[in-house]
Design a protein around this motif. Structure first.
Motif, PDB file in Angstrom:
ATOM      1  N   VAL A  98       0.842  -1.208   0.000  1.00 58.12           N
ATOM      2  CA  VAL A  98       0.000   0.000   0.000  1.00 58.12           C
ATOM      3  C   VAL A  98       0.871   1.250   0.000  1.00 58.12           C
ATOM      4  CG1 VAL A  98      -1.646   1.350   1.354  1.00 58.12           C
ATOM      5  CG2 VAL A  98      -1.971  -1.111   1.081  1.00 58.12           C
ATOM      6  N   TYR A  99       1.933   1.231   0.815  1.00 56.13           N
ATOM      7  CA  TYR A  99       2.827   2.393   0.879  1.00 56.13           C
ATOM      8  C   TYR A  99       3.499   2.651  -0.463  1.00 56.13           C
ATOM      9  CZ  TYR A  99       7.035   5.080   1.870  1.00 56.13           C
ATOM     10  OH  TYR A  99       8.036   6.017   1.837  1.00 56.13           O
ATOM     11  N   ILE A 100       4.016   1.577  -1.076  1.00 55.71           N
ATOM     12  CA  ILE A 100       4.723   1.722  -2.351  1.00 55.71           C
ATOM     13  C   ILE A 100       3.786   2.202  -3.455  1.00 55.71           C
ATOM     14  CG2 ILE A 100       5.907   0.421  -4.176  1.00 55.71           C
ATOM     15  CD1 ILE A 100       7.102  -1.324  -1.935  1.00 55.71           C
ATOM     16  N   MET A 101       2.533   1.708  -3.448  1.00 59.20           N
ATOM     17  CA  MET A 101       1.589   2.073  -4.501  1.00 59.20           C
ATOM     18  C   MET A 101       1.043   3.487  -4.349  1.00 59.20           C
ATOM     19  SD  MET A 101       1.545  -0.470  -6.565  1.00 59.20           S
ATOM     20  CE  MET A 101       0.103  -0.102  -7.567  1.00 59.20           C
ATOM     21  N   THR A 102       0.962   3.983  -3.096  1.00 56.49           N
ATOM     22  CA  THR A 102       0.333   5.291  -2.862  1.00 56.49           C
ATOM     23  C   THR A 102       1.345   6.431  -2.716  1.00 56.49           C
ATOM     24  OG1 THR A 102       0.249   4.834  -0.483  1.00 56.49           O
ATOM     25  CG2 THR A 102      -1.705   4.277  -1.798  1.00 56.49           C
ATOM     26  N   PRO A 104       4.117   9.203  -3.566  1.00 57.77           N
ATOM     27  CA  PRO A 104       4.374   9.953  -4.804  1.00 57.77           C
ATOM     28  C   PRO A 104       5.558   9.377  -5.565  1.00 57.77           C
ATOM     29  CG  PRO A 104       4.110  11.431  -2.920  1.00 57.77           C
ATOM     30  CD  PRO A 104       4.200  10.058  -2.370  1.00 57.77           C
ATOM     31  N   ARG A 105       5.399   9.252  -6.851  1.00 58.88           N
ATOM     32  CA  ARG A 105       6.490   8.745  -7.677  1.00 58.88           C
ATOM     33  C   ARG A 105       7.540   9.848  -7.865  1.00 58.88           C
ATOM     34  NH1 ARG A 105       1.949   6.614 -10.488  1.00 58.88           N
ATOM     35  NH2 ARG A 105       1.851   4.339 -10.329  1.00 58.88           N
ATOM     36  N   ALA A 253       2.930  18.991 -15.243  1.00 58.88           N
ATOM     37  CA  ALA A 253       3.606  17.788 -15.744  1.00 58.88           C
ATOM     38  C   ALA A 253       3.879  16.811 -14.611  1.00 58.88           C
ATOM     39  CB  ALA A 253       4.911  18.183 -16.440  1.00 58.88           C
ATOM     40  N   LYS A 254       4.263  17.340 -13.447  1.00 60.73           N
ATOM     41  CA  LYS A 254       4.517  16.482 -12.288  1.00 60.73           C
ATOM     42  C   LYS A 254       3.262  15.714 -11.886  1.00 60.73           C
ATOM     43  CE  LYS A 254       3.594  17.798  -8.393  1.00 60.73           C
ATOM     44  NZ  LYS A 254       3.354  18.532  -7.143  1.00 60.73           N
ATOM     45  N   ASP A 255       2.115  16.402 -11.827  1.00 63.13           N
ATOM     46  CA  ASP A 255       0.858  15.745 -11.455  1.00 63.13           C
ATOM     47  C   ASP A 255       0.477  14.661 -12.465  1.00 63.13           C
ATOM     48  OD1 ASP A 255       0.689  17.334  -9.235  1.00 63.13           O
ATOM     49  OD2 ASP A 255      -0.708  18.777 -10.113  1.00 63.13           O
ATOM     50  N   LEU A 256       0.700  14.933 -13.734  1.00 65.41           N
ATOM     51  CA  LEU A 256       0.375  13.945 -14.763  1.00 65.41           C
ATOM     52  C   LEU A 256       1.312  12.737 -14.691  1.00 65.41           C
ATOM     53  CD1 LEU A 256      -0.248  16.430 -17.703  1.00 65.41           C
ATOM     54  CD2 LEU A 256      -1.977  14.992 -16.618  1.00 65.41           C
TER      55      LEU A 256
END
Length: 511
Positions: A98-102, A104-105, A253-256
């Motif tokens: 869950v942590y890894i998926m949620t 921010p990249r 761009a960051k949000d996308l």
């Protein structure tokens, strides 16, 4: 005569020694104060570590001395209780997933490119004034006003204006404006693709910002058509957002990139001068003629983990401030017609005060994200004393040198840079990139912060782990910040904007 000369020399030496002895206590006091501040900063910043490490050591030592069998018994219990181990492991794996998926990249800045116009578009002061006079649109008062602005502006003689403005008389048209836009955008993109070896078909997101020129089809459509970008590309065209739109485009761009996996985003920032040159005599609308020059940038962002190894920077924070709810702030940079129905951009006399208010709001939000705990404690304690206890004291200005290694302040004009240098208590070296960018390229609007970053790289000052603060102001009124962290000792890219002149800088551009 020789004896007299030696006597004079000796007396001068004694005088210098006396002066040094008198100033020595003040010097030692300043040195002590400096190290007291540094000691306070390191103590508060590492307070939790300094407290927790001894406590943990004491607990481990006590546990091992008093109950040495407890840890062994716990291991045996887990070894024979398979169900508990499986359940605990499942919860751990689920929580980690869950942590890894949620989370921010990370967004990486692979590389960027800035436009350098051809030599024939240079507009030294004498040529600028000569062409302005030959147009016949400006009276003597307006010509003298422009001359004074140029002298005090901080611009040098190597800035560029578009080709249409070099003609006599000037010939601003839709076609010439398109040509200016294409030369700038295609120029930076060609260089970016060549330096990164990224194919245009690999671009999944395209964001273009240009405040004053918004043709149909859009500027982003021009790029899609030129480079034959793929049909499912997410393209955006931002207009009317002023000189801080480059940061807004990076934020978009960051949000996308948080949503769309394993792709590239390109951010193109430019401004168009051809159709927005003012040919009237209203003083507040003549200033942009003297400051704005041809320029643009293209930035390649990625969310691919594989790009971390070659990327220059990692995006850390974006903070945006909008003061448009206030009428004065909304109208301080305003495109309108003068009494003769000539269109231009008017700059209010309250511009610097409004910019200062927007900056204060922006750094109030940014400060807790980047400043060490020591600076935050000093800031908030001063704020409490001033607001709750009504004590008469100056507001504490945080030392942003503890948070950032480099500053890229929008080169909007000499007054803007002076004001931020004063308000943020920066050293001349901190604003050197901004001043030199203004001198060499003028105000290139939203792309100016990238010329400044390129200057820092060209000087060989960017080291791994360094943090960069890019801050820009724009109509509306907006103040936007973006923070980057260097992932390597960054070297300038090929065909950079400073490649042919970096050895000539810095220059003394204060008149």
């Amino acid at each position: 005569m020789d004896g007299g000369g030696n006597s004079t020399e000796n007396s001068g030496t004694v005088g210098v020694q006396i002066q040094l002895c008198r100033r020595l206590p003040d010097f030692l006091q300043s040195v002590k104060l400096k190290y007291v501040k540094l000691g306070y900063h390191y103590l508060v910043s590492n307070l939790i570590t300094l407290c927790l490490v001894p406590i943990m050591l004491i607990i481990i030592i006590e546990a091992s001395q008093k109950n040495p069998d407890d840890i062994r018994q716990l291991w045996l219990h887990l070894q024979y209780n398979l169900v508990s181990v499986i359940i605990c492991s499942a919860f751990f794996v689920f929580g980690s997933t869950v942590y890894i998926m949620t989370r921010p990249r990370p967004v990486y800045l692979v590389d960027y490119s800035c436009y350098r116009a051809p030599e024939n578009l240079k507009a030294p002061f004498h040529l600028f004034m000569e062409r302005s006079r030959l147009t016949g649109d400006f009276d003597e008062s307006s010509l003298e006003f422009q001359r004074k602005i140029l002298v005090r502006s901080g611009l040098g003689n190597d800035t560029y204006v578009p080709e249409a403005m070099h003609l006599i008389p000037p010939q601003p048209s839709m076609q010439s404006a398109r040509e200016e836009a294409q030369q700038v955008m295609f120029g930076v993109l060609d260089n970016l693709f060549a330096n990164t070896n990224v194919k245009p078909k690999d671009i999944g997101i395209l964001v273009v910002n240009c405040s004053l020129f918004n043709p149909t089809p859009s500027l982003s459509a021009m790029i899609v058509n030129k480079y034959k970008l793929r049909g499912n590309i997410l393209s955006f065209n931002l207009g009317g957002m002023g000189c801080s739109a480059g940061v807004i485009a990076v934020d978009l761009a960051k949000d996308l990139l948080q949503v769309h996996r394993k792709t590239y985003a390109v951010v193109v920032s430019t401004e168009n001068i051809t159709q927005n040159w003012y040919f009237g005599n209203k003083k507040s609308m003549l200033i942009p003629n003297c400051l704005f020059r041809v320029g643009g940038s293209a930035v390649l962002l990625s969310n691919k983990s594989a790009d971390r190894r070659r990327a220059k920077y990692k995006l850390v924070h974006v903070v945006r401030t909008h003061k448009g709810a206030d009428d004065k702030a909304f109208r301080c940079v305003y495109q309108e017609q003068d009494d003769a129905r000539k269109i231009g951009v008017s700059l209010s006399k309250d511009l610097m005060a409004i910019a200062g208010g927007a900056l204060k709001t922006n750094i109030t939000t940014l400060g807790p994200l980047v400043l060490p705990v020591s600076e935050q404690l000093l800031f908030f304690s001063t704020l409490i004393l001033r607001t709750l206890f009504k004590m008469k004291m100056r507001p504490y200005i945080p030392n942003f040198n503890l948070a950032f290694d480099h500053f890229c302040i929008h080169a909007g004009g000499r007054a803007v840079i002076d004001e931020l240098e004063k308000n943020l208590q920066l050293l001349p070296v901190h604003v050197e990139a901004s001043r030199m960018t203004l001198h060499r390229f003028g105000n290139t609007s939203s792309s100016s912060i990238w010329y400044e970053l390129a200057y820092t790289e060209a000087k060989g000052r960017m080291r791994r782990g360094h943090r960069v603060w890019q801050i820009a102001f724009g109509s509306g009124f907006k103040c936007n910040s973006v923070v980057w962290e260097a992932l390597q000792n960054v070297k300038p890219s090929c065909n950079g904007p400073w490649e042919d002149c970096i050895d000539s800088y810095p220059v003394n551009c204060i008149s």
